[in-house]
Design a protein around this motif. Sequence first.
Motif, PDB file in Angstrom:
ATOM      1  N   TRP A 131      -0.626   6.391   6.393  1.00 33.10           N
ATOM      2  CA  TRP A 131       0.802   6.350   6.713  1.00 33.10           C
ATOM      3  C   TRP A 131       0.996   6.684   8.182  1.00 33.10           C
ATOM      4  N   VAL A 158       8.252   4.388   8.785  1.00 32.36           N
ATOM      5  CA  VAL A 158       6.891   4.464   8.275  1.00 32.36           C
ATOM      6  C   VAL A 158       6.288   3.078   8.070  1.00 32.36           C
ATOM      7  N   LYS A 159       5.013   2.990   8.387  1.00 33.28           N
ATOM      8  CA  LYS A 159       4.238   1.780   8.110  1.00 33.28           C
ATOM      9  C   LYS A 159       2.949   2.242   7.427  1.00 33.28           C
ATOM     10  N   VAL A 160       2.548   1.519   6.411  1.00 33.00           N
ATOM     11  CA  VAL A 160       1.371   1.938   5.640  1.00 33.00           C
ATOM     12  C   VAL A 160       0.410   0.772   5.480  1.00 33.00           C
ATOM     13  N   ASP A 161      -0.865   1.061   5.658  1.00 30.61           N
ATOM     14  CA  ASP A 161      -1.881   0.049   5.344  1.00 30.61           C
ATOM     15  C   ASP A 161      -3.119   0.763   4.818  1.00 30.61           C
ATOM     16  N   ARG A 162      -4.040  -0.011   4.310  1.00 33.98           N
ATOM     17  CA  ARG A 162      -5.212   0.577   3.661  1.00 33.98           C
ATOM     18  C   ARG A 162      -6.502   0.113   4.310  1.00 33.98           C
ATOM     19  N   LYS A 210      -4.189   9.257   0.123  1.00 30.88           N
ATOM     20  CA  LYS A 210      -3.116   9.030   1.095  1.00 30.88           C
ATOM     21  C   LYS A 210      -3.303   9.969   2.284  1.00 30.88           C
ATOM     22  N   THR A 256     -10.709   4.220  -0.908  1.00 36.58           N
ATOM     23  CA  THR A 256      -9.602   3.582  -0.193  1.00 36.58           C
ATOM     24  C   THR A 256      -8.770   4.634   0.524  1.00 36.58           C
ATOM     25  N   PRO A 259       0.807  -1.226   0.000  1.00 38.33           N
ATOM     26  CA  PRO A 259       0.000   0.000   0.000  1.00 38.33           C
ATOM     27  C   PRO A 259       0.841   1.277   0.000  1.00 38.33           C
ATOM     28  N   SER A 311       8.653  -0.173   7.262  1.00 34.57           N
ATOM     29  CA  SER A 311       8.305  -1.465   7.842  1.00 34.57           C
ATOM     30  C   SER A 311       7.131  -2.006   7.016  1.00 34.57           C
ATOM     31  N   LEU A 342      -5.348   5.221   2.325  1.00 30.88           N
ATOM     32  CA  LEU A 342      -4.001   4.649   2.477  1.00 30.88           C
ATOM     33  C   LEU A 342      -3.329   5.425   3.599  1.00 30.88           C
ATOM     34  N   LYS A 370      13.391   3.855   6.039  1.00 33.77           N
ATOM     35  CA  LYS A 370      12.921   3.181   7.267  1.00 33.77           C
ATOM     36  C   LYS A 370      11.482   2.675   7.143  1.00 33.77           C
TER      37      LYS A 370
END
Lengths: 134, 165
Positions: B57, B38-42, B5, B53, A49, A74, B55, A72
């Motif tokens: 962050w 950073v980690k991203v999901d939807r 986003k 959707t 995503p 994850s 997204l 960085k």
Amino acid sequence: MADINLYPTPPASWRQLILLDDEACILASCDSIFCTKKLRETGILEFFPLVESIFPNIVELKPGHPEIRIHKISPIYRGLSGYYDFSFIRTDIDTRLPILWTIYDFTRLYEDYYKNLQQKHDIEMARELLEMKF
Amino acid sequence: MDKKKIILTGNFGVGKTSLFNRYLYSQFDDKYLTSIGVKVDRKNVLVNGEEMTLLVWDIAGEITQDKVPVSYFIGASAVIYVFDLTRPSTYKNLEFDLKYMDKVLPGVLIKVVGNKKDLISTDQLEALKKELYYPADIYTSAKTGENVEPLFQDLAKSLKGDFNG
């Protein structure tokens, strides 16, 4: 701070090169970090995503433009369980002008960075709490 | 499908990851674990019967927003700026941060969120509102889940251009 000398020259598997078309489908991959077989069926956006959210910007890149680099990361993709940098650049290695997506595996470096940062933040928050009490 | 986003940002330890985990996975953990990048999901949401959707962050906290890598802001449609209602240090830079983000992302939709509402009383919250340079748009608790869903739902509505709030 971490001593950079503790991090020897990374092995060949520390980065993976993937060529994408403008539909985010894989044209080629060296598969040095993870196998892309599963991703070749549907394209990569479903699994990443982060890439999906900036793909309109990536597609706009022209050859010679500076890379888009995100540090960085994850990823939520199960095949990548550490910390990575992603970079995207438009190449002119063939007439299709594919996008070169490079995945850098900095897991070990960033895990040490994480430990230091966690300690720093814990101390900082404890200090703030004390300041508010007295 | 429309994709947007959204960035969760703010100082460290304000509960950005907790809001992320509460909204996306309906999970909460009391233990503070810092984020380094950073980690991203939807998540798909319905706005007026249309699917969209989001997204999201979740980015590492920084004392001021000018320390956040500019590449994290690329393509953002909205920013959720989170501060901790119990820690003045997390909202003392609010004015600077909002101006900075407006410079980096001109015209971007910004929601200011006061989190950890479960840790203060109603009276304390009212007193705090008078102190703030900019009133929060919403007060949340990632722990109890209070106002977390409405935060993202209102944001989605705003991004669709039919926000009435």
